[in-house]
Design an enzyme around this catalytic site. Structure first.
Site, short mmCIF file in Angstrom:
data_model
loop_
_atom_site.label_atom_id
_atom_site.label_comp_id
_atom_site.label_asym_id
_atom_site.label_seq_id
_atom_site.Cartn_x
_atom_site.Cartn_y
_atom_site.Cartn_z
N PHE A 161 0.44 -1.14 -0.45
CA PHE A 161 0.39 -0.50 0.15
C PHE A 161 0.54 1.56 -0.10
CE2 PHE A 161 0.77 0.15 4.61
CZ PHE A 161 1.48 1.16 4.57
N CYS A 293 9.26 1.86 3.68
CA CYS A 293 10.10 0.51 3.95
C CYS A 293 11.82 1.27 3.84
CB CYS A 293 10.52 -0.17 2.59
SG CYS A 293 11.39 0.33 1.02
N GLU A 393 9.41 -4.60 13.19
CA GLU A 393 9.07 -3.10 12.19
C GLU A 393 7.29 -2.43 12.36
OE1 GLU A 393 7.86 -4.01 7.72
OE2 GLU A 393 9.24 -1.85 7.38
#
Ligand code: NAD
Length: 509
Positions: A161, A293, A393
């Site tokens: 996404f 990321c 994360e």
């Protein structure tokens, strides 16, 4: 209504279409999900979870189109991507607006998302120079050997996404430019900008069946992994799902590349340019609400740089939280209510685990957007390995600060972390920078550059737990990923060629 609620397509809200055989078609599925504006909770559209028949139809159309596309002239392929890059430029404003509405990032950052994908489209238009083979003359008497890079067939892409324009553009342009046909499965959370890009791709001249798009979640991804006619899969997303995709698709005999989760550390040496470093850290930790990321999620402050925490907090406080459409906003909302719950849950846990909450971004005031999924910049100090905020994360605007006595201790910490997506060092010492780039076990390294995502002349090279498969997206590596090298050894006889009789050895004579 919750975004994941199953709903029929027959309401007033627009539906996201499938792209099969060059046609944008309504899915016949009974399972739909709302695409939601994360700043307002407005339902923008409904996205279908495609049926097995629809996935099969998309793959069949790609398989049929491959018969002619694989033999299409390089120049024809290149010109389609020249046209596509022009169309993306002309429609940049509209693409960014769609992206911001469904994903939440600010409009300038949404343009950045589109732009980083556009660079790959530009790269694809240079395919003539990228897909070259090699030739060695006279490898034996009268014998030449050459290699060609041939397309594989139907390839597929599964995207996350957080970059709904850039990451689809990492995939289908290079796969198609190298002569393959493609089935794309965008994120079900924000598929609308991807579909607009697919429309532009058809307008640019991609023939029917060469690019197909199906929507869905786990079931559609599994159908892609299992499909006998798909030769290669490019996946970007979380480590958990990527590992599943890698294992399942590899077992089914496919070539797979998976770019996955991260925990990116930035080392700050005491000799770093302080103002530049604080700006870089705040931008890289809190931009896109930390949903990159390659976001910096751990700052390792070395020696006296540990005294910079109050300055870092002050810098983070200068960032404006708000809807991505509003001017001057730095930090937009998280993509979904589920993401909001996950990120605030981590912040709740961090204090319980003994870290010091230097800046608490929970429940910021964003007038006019009271229902939005907002979390402001959050900073923990005193973070240690073993704490969940360090180990996992978070994928939100949360920066963990760890102290280190010297550069060796900082490098050791980073190399002990399983992830290898990105890392950076801030220093004015060439010797420290060189030691860092030499000894650090992370695939993408920034030296006074906080988010070192390579431009498409290179490949995206995350490593260790952040990646499965040998070859990365875009750049030279992806040409090898999407092609099979065929090596031809040839000799021609004319009537004057002297015969040497039967050769029963392996050597070429
Ligand atoms: P995700 O793993 O939840 O979803 C990625 C894709 O997998 C989506 O298309 C989704 O529909 C599908 N999917 C979700 N659950 C599935 C399941 N159980 N089985 C099969 N398929 C499933 O990832 P996300 O939340 O969309 O994206 C964020 C993650 O992606 C973060 O971990 C981030 O680090 C990572 N990411 C990595 C890179 C990189 O290059 N390394 C780039 C961007 C994002």
């Amino acid at each position: 209504m919750d975004a994941t609620t199953t709903a029929s397509a027959s309401t007033q809200v627009a539906t996201v279409k499938l792209l099969i055989g060059g046609q944008f078609v309504e899915s016949k599925t009974a399972q739909w999900r709302n695409v939601v504006n994360p700043a307002t909770q407005e339902v923008l559209a409904r996205v279908p979870f495609a049926t097995q028949d629809e996935v099969d139809a998309a793959v069949a159309s790609a398989k049929e189109a491959f018969k002619t596309w694989r033999k299409t002239a390089i120049g024809t392929r290149a010109r389609i991507f020249l046209k596509l890059q022009q169309l993306i430029r002309e429609n940049m404003g509209e693409l960014a607006a769609i992206l911001t509405a469904e994903q939440g990032k600010t409009l300038p950052d949404a343009e950045g998302d589109v732009f980083r994908g556009l660079e790959v489209v530009e790269h694809a238009s240079a395919i003539g120079n990228l897909q070259l083979g090699e030739l060695a003359n006279n490898v034996a008497t009268g014998v030449d050997t050459y290699s060609v890079l041939q397309p594989l067939g139907v390839c597929a892409g599964i995207t996350p996404f957080n970059f709904p324009a850039m990451i689809p553009l990492w995939m289908f342009p290079m796969a198609i430019a190298t002569g393959n046909t493609f089935v794309l499965k965008p994120s079900e959370q924000d598929p609308m900008v991807t579909m607009r890009l697919a429309e532009l791709a058809l307008e640019a001249g991609i023939p029917p069946g060469v690019l197909n798009v199906v929507h869905g979640g786990e079931e559609v991804v599994n159908a892609i992994c299992d499909h006998k006619d798909i030769k290669a899969i490019s996946f970007v997303g979380s480590t958990k799902v990527g590992t599943h995709v890698y294992n399942r698709a590899s077992l089914a005999g496919k070539r797979v590349q998976c770019m996955m989760g991260a925990k990116n550390h930035a080392i700050v040496m005491p000799d770093a340019n302080k103002e530049q470093t604080l700006n870089a850290l705040a931008g890289a930790a809190f931009g896109a609400a930390g949903q990159r990321c390659m976001a910096v999620s751990v700052a390792v402050l070395v020696g006296e740089a540990q005294q910079w925490i109050p300055d870092l907090v002050a810098k983070a406080k200068t960032l404006k939280i708000g809807a991505g459409t509003d001017k001057g906003v730095d930090v937009g909302p998280l993509v979904s209510c589920a993401a909001y719950e996950r990120v605030t849950g981590f912040i709740d846990r961090g204090t319980g685990e003994g870290a010091t909450l230097e800046l608490d971004g929970r429940k910021p005031s964003v007038p006019g957007y009271e229902k939005g999924n907002f979390v402001g910049p959050t900073i923990f100090s005193g973070v240690k390995p073993g704490m969940s905020i360090y180990e996992q994360e978070i994928f939100g605007p949360v920066l963990c600060v760890v102290g280190a006595a010297d550069i060796d201790e900082a490098i050791e910490l980073i190399n002990a972390n399983p992830n290898g997506n990105g890392t950076a060092i801030f220093t004015q010492s060439g010797a420290a920078a060189r030691k860092f780039q030499e000894d650090i076990d992370v695939g993408q390294v920034g030296i006074n550059v906080p988010i070192p995502v390579p431009v498409p002349l290179f490949s995206f090279t995350g490593s260790r737990a952040s990646k499965l498969g040998d070859l990365g997206p875009y750049g030279k590596q992806v040409v090898l990923f999407y092609t099979q090298t065929k090596t031809v050894t040839e000799r021609w006889f004319d009537d004057a060629t002297v015969s040497h009789g039967v050769n029963t050895t392996i050597s070429l004579k």
